[in-house]
Design a protein around this motif. Structure first.
Motif, PDB file in Angstrom:
ATOM      1  N   ALA A   1      14.467  56.336 -41.759  1.00  0.00           N
ATOM      2  CA  ALA A   1      13.999  57.370 -40.829  1.00  0.00           C
ATOM      3  C   ALA A   1      13.474  58.543 -41.641  1.00  0.00           C
ATOM      4  N   THR A   2      12.166  58.723 -41.659  1.00  0.00           N
ATOM      5  CA  THR A   2      11.543  59.811 -42.412  1.00  0.00           C
ATOM      6  C   THR A   2      11.123  60.926 -41.461  1.00  0.00           C
ATOM      7  N   TRP A   3      10.993  62.138 -42.013  1.00  0.00           N
ATOM      8  CA  TRP A   3      10.560  63.263 -41.180  1.00  0.00           C
ATOM      9  C   TRP A   3       9.067  63.156 -40.947  1.00  0.00           C
ATOM     10  N   GLN A   4       8.687  63.045 -39.690  1.00  0.00           N
ATOM     11  CA  GLN A   4       7.282  62.981 -39.307  1.00  0.00           C
ATOM     12  C   GLN A   4       7.056  64.037 -38.233  1.00  0.00           C
ATOM     13  N   HIS A   5       6.462  65.143 -38.650  1.00  0.00           N
ATOM     14  CA  HIS A   5       6.268  66.292 -37.771  1.00  0.00           C
ATOM     15  C   HIS A   5       4.999  66.172 -36.942  1.00  0.00           C
ATOM     16  N   ASP A   6       3.991  65.472 -37.476  1.00  0.00           N
ATOM     17  CA  ASP A   6       2.705  65.348 -36.800  1.00  0.00           C
ATOM     18  C   ASP A   6       2.085  64.026 -37.222  1.00  0.00           C
ATOM     19  N   LEU A   7       1.082  63.583 -36.481  1.00  0.00           N
ATOM     20  CA  LEU A   7       0.347  62.383 -36.846  1.00  0.00           C
ATOM     21  C   LEU A   7      -1.119  62.545 -36.456  1.00  0.00           C
ATOM     22  N   GLY A   8      -1.937  61.599 -36.874  1.00  0.00           N
ATOM     23  CA  GLY A   8      -3.356  61.641 -36.563  1.00  0.00           C
ATOM     24  C   GLY A   8      -3.681  60.694 -35.420  1.00  0.00           C
ATOM     25  N   VAL A   9      -4.463  61.174 -34.454  1.00  0.00           N
ATOM     26  CA  VAL A   9      -4.848  60.367 -33.293  1.00  0.00           C
ATOM     27  C   VAL A   9      -6.367  60.356 -33.187  1.00  0.00           C
ATOM     28  N   THR A  10      -6.955  59.181 -33.198  1.00  0.00           N
ATOM     29  CA  THR A  10      -8.394  59.022 -33.001  1.00  0.00           C
ATOM     30  C   THR A  10      -8.628  58.331 -31.653  1.00  0.00           C
TER      31      THR A  10
ATOM     32  N   PRO B   1       8.604  61.013 -48.744  1.00  0.00           N
ATOM     33  CA  PRO B   1       9.873  60.733 -49.429  1.00  0.00           C
ATOM     34  C   PRO B   1      11.010  61.599 -48.880  1.00  0.00           C
ATOM     35  N   THR B   2      11.319  61.398 -47.617  1.00  0.00           N
ATOM     36  CA  THR B   2      12.401  62.104 -46.931  1.00  0.00           C
ATOM     37  C   THR B   2      13.234  61.084 -46.180  1.00  0.00           C
ATOM     38  N   GLU B   3      14.425  61.494 -45.746  1.00  0.00           N
ATOM     39  CA  GLU B   3      15.262  60.632 -44.916  1.00  0.00           C
ATOM     40  C   GLU B   3      16.203  61.491 -44.080  1.00  0.00           C
ATOM     41  N   PHE B   4      16.602  60.942 -42.935  1.00  0.00           N
ATOM     42  CA  PHE B   4      17.500  61.650 -42.034  1.00  0.00           C
ATOM     43  C   PHE B   4      18.848  61.868 -42.720  1.00  0.00           C
ATOM     44  N   ALA B   5      19.442  63.049 -42.466  1.00  0.00           N
ATOM     45  CA  ALA B   5      20.759  63.381 -43.023  1.00  0.00           C
ATOM     46  C   ALA B   5      21.557  64.155 -41.979  1.00  0.00           C
ATOM     47  N   ASP B   6      22.816  63.820 -41.856  1.00  0.00           N
ATOM     48  CA  ASP B   6      23.696  64.517 -40.915  1.00  0.00           C
ATOM     49  C   ASP B   6      24.399  65.652 -41.663  1.00  0.00           C
TER      50      ASP B   6
END
Length: 438
Positions: A157-166, A176-181
């Motif tokens: 699970a990586t941090w994805q704040h935004d994405l591209g939409v066409t 290079p991130t991962e979820f952490a509690d």
């Protein structure tokens, strides 16, 4: 509801609609910066200013736990935190029960299809000891019904704040991130962005067909990086071989390299938020990514550092020429408690590779610009930019209206908000054209 707001200059008569701005979430946070340091308010709020017939006819506000984004869909104002279900309001910010058909959290960036009026939303599911993480992507139609969904399995699970939409594709970026509690630590609270660095992890872009089921991901290698905001995305026309590319303009941060000292016990973004914090010790540049097949070509648009980028909503998912953003810089004056300076606004002409700058003046700091096309506008610079400007001499904010086609000149109009209002630099806003609610 308040009486009309005072205005310096002349408000363009074709600005007919409501400007809605979101504030920091529950628990307060930094909302402004100036010569005297930072200004904070308690729990968050939405602010709505209606423009009509050359006047700012009303200002209303309402508390909201959402601290990231706000948008208009199917006759409702929807406010989002970094992850969660939207909070629903009427146009006059009266709280309502959310009826958008969602049962799972979504990320704070929801894109609009400029042709259909639908919305594209997404969220990362962290997974459990027995299930893998995955990316959920869905589409609302213009009436607010959830009409299409797909799931993409992820290695982590990586941090994805935004994405591209066409028009035909969705492109998402694996950093290079991962979820952490973080709440597992004694006395700790879970931050708004509960992700930490994973130094040494590879970088990938996943490309999907919008009408697919999520099983047809085309994975493309990219040098490890972090992307916070996507300025614009579109499909290139097919070439002679029938394989046109996907183009993204992104705010790209460098990331910690393998072996570089990094504190894995702190989140990727601190409590000040995007655009107010240095991420991995730095700030982003705007890059153009062109994806063809399994290849990705990167080029830097400009050397200046920029955040909170935006473009004409009428071009979203389609080719464009102009983009806008906030010019930022690291703050090296440690006598003032902030990590990032906001220098003004930038306008990118991607056809001519030209960049123009605008500065609001001494003791004033501009935030995210929103583009509103003029009634007779034919291109994505023929319209108006709305930006909230904090005035440190007054401890209050104003809304500046700039002519995008003559970018760099003095404002067309300045709308003075009540003296007690200091709106944030790190969150988003939206423009609701009056023809969508009258």
């Amino acid at each position: 509801m308040n009486p009309p707001l005072p205005i310096d200059g002349v408000l363009p008569p074709d600005l007919q609609g409501t400007f809605v701005r979101i504030g920091p979430g529950a628990g307060g946070g930094v909302v402004a910066e100036g010569d005297e340091g930072t200004v904070a308010t308690p729990a968050g709020a939405l602010h709505a200013i209606e423009l009509r017939d050359g006047a700012a006819v009303s200002y209303v506000t309402a508390p909201s736990p959402a601290d990231a984004n706000v948008f208009w869909q199917a006759g409702k104002v929807l406010a989002l935190a970094e992850s969660g279900l939207p909070q629903q309001f009427s146009r006059l910010l009266q709280p309502e029960e959310f009826d958008g058909g969602l049962r799972v959290p979504v990320a704070s960036h929801v894109h609009r299809d400029s042709v259909t009026g639908g919305r594209i939303l997404f969220g990362v599911e962290q997974g459990t000891e027995t299930t893998s993480p995955f990316l959920r992507i869905g589409e609302w139609d213009a009436a607010g019904a959830l009409t299409h969904r797909m799931e993409v399995p992820l290695d982590r699970a990586t941090w994805q704040h935004d994405l591209g939409v066409t028009a035909r594709h969705i492109a998402f970026i694996e950093s290079p991130t991962e979820f952490a509690d973080f709440s597992e630590d004694e006395g700790s609270m879970q931050p708004a962005v509960p992700y930490r660095w994973t130094p040494g992890a590879e970088g990938w872009v996943g490309v999907l067909e919008r009408d697919g089921d999520g099983s047809d991901v085309r994975w493309v290698r990219v040098d490890p990086c972090l992307v916070t905001h996507v300025l614009h995305a579109y499909d290139e026309d097919d070439d002679d071989d029938g394989g046109g590319g996907v183009v993204l303009y992104v705010c790209r941060y460098e990331v910690p390299e393998k072996g570089q000292p990094i504190d894995l016990n702190v989140p990727v973004v601190d409590a000040l938020g995007i655009g107010m914090s240095l991420i991995a010790g730095g700030l982003p540049v705007l890059e153009r990514w062109r994806i063809t097949g399994d290849k990705l070509e990167r080029s830097q648009v400009d050397e200046r550092l920029v955040e909170y980028v935006t473009s004409d909503p009428l071009c979203e998912g389609r080719p464009f020429r102009y983009g806008y953003g906030v010019e930022v810089a690291p703050n090296w004056d440690r006598s003032v408690d902030r990590e990032v300076d906001h220098l003004g606004l930038l306008r990118f002409d991607v056809a001519r590779d030209e960049v123009k700058a605008w500065n609001p003046g001494q003791h004033r700091t501009a935030s995210e610009p929103l583009f509103v096309r003029a009634e007779d506008g034919r291109s994505d610079d023929e319209g108006w930019l709305l930006t909230v400007v904090y005035d440190a001499t007054r401890g209050a904010s104003d809304i500046y209206v700039l002519d995008a086609s003559s970018f760099g000149r003095k404002p067309q109009a300045v709308i003075h908000l009540p003296e007690s209002v200091a709106l944030p630099f790190r969150s988003h806003g939206t423009w609701i054209s009056a023809d969508r609610y009258r």
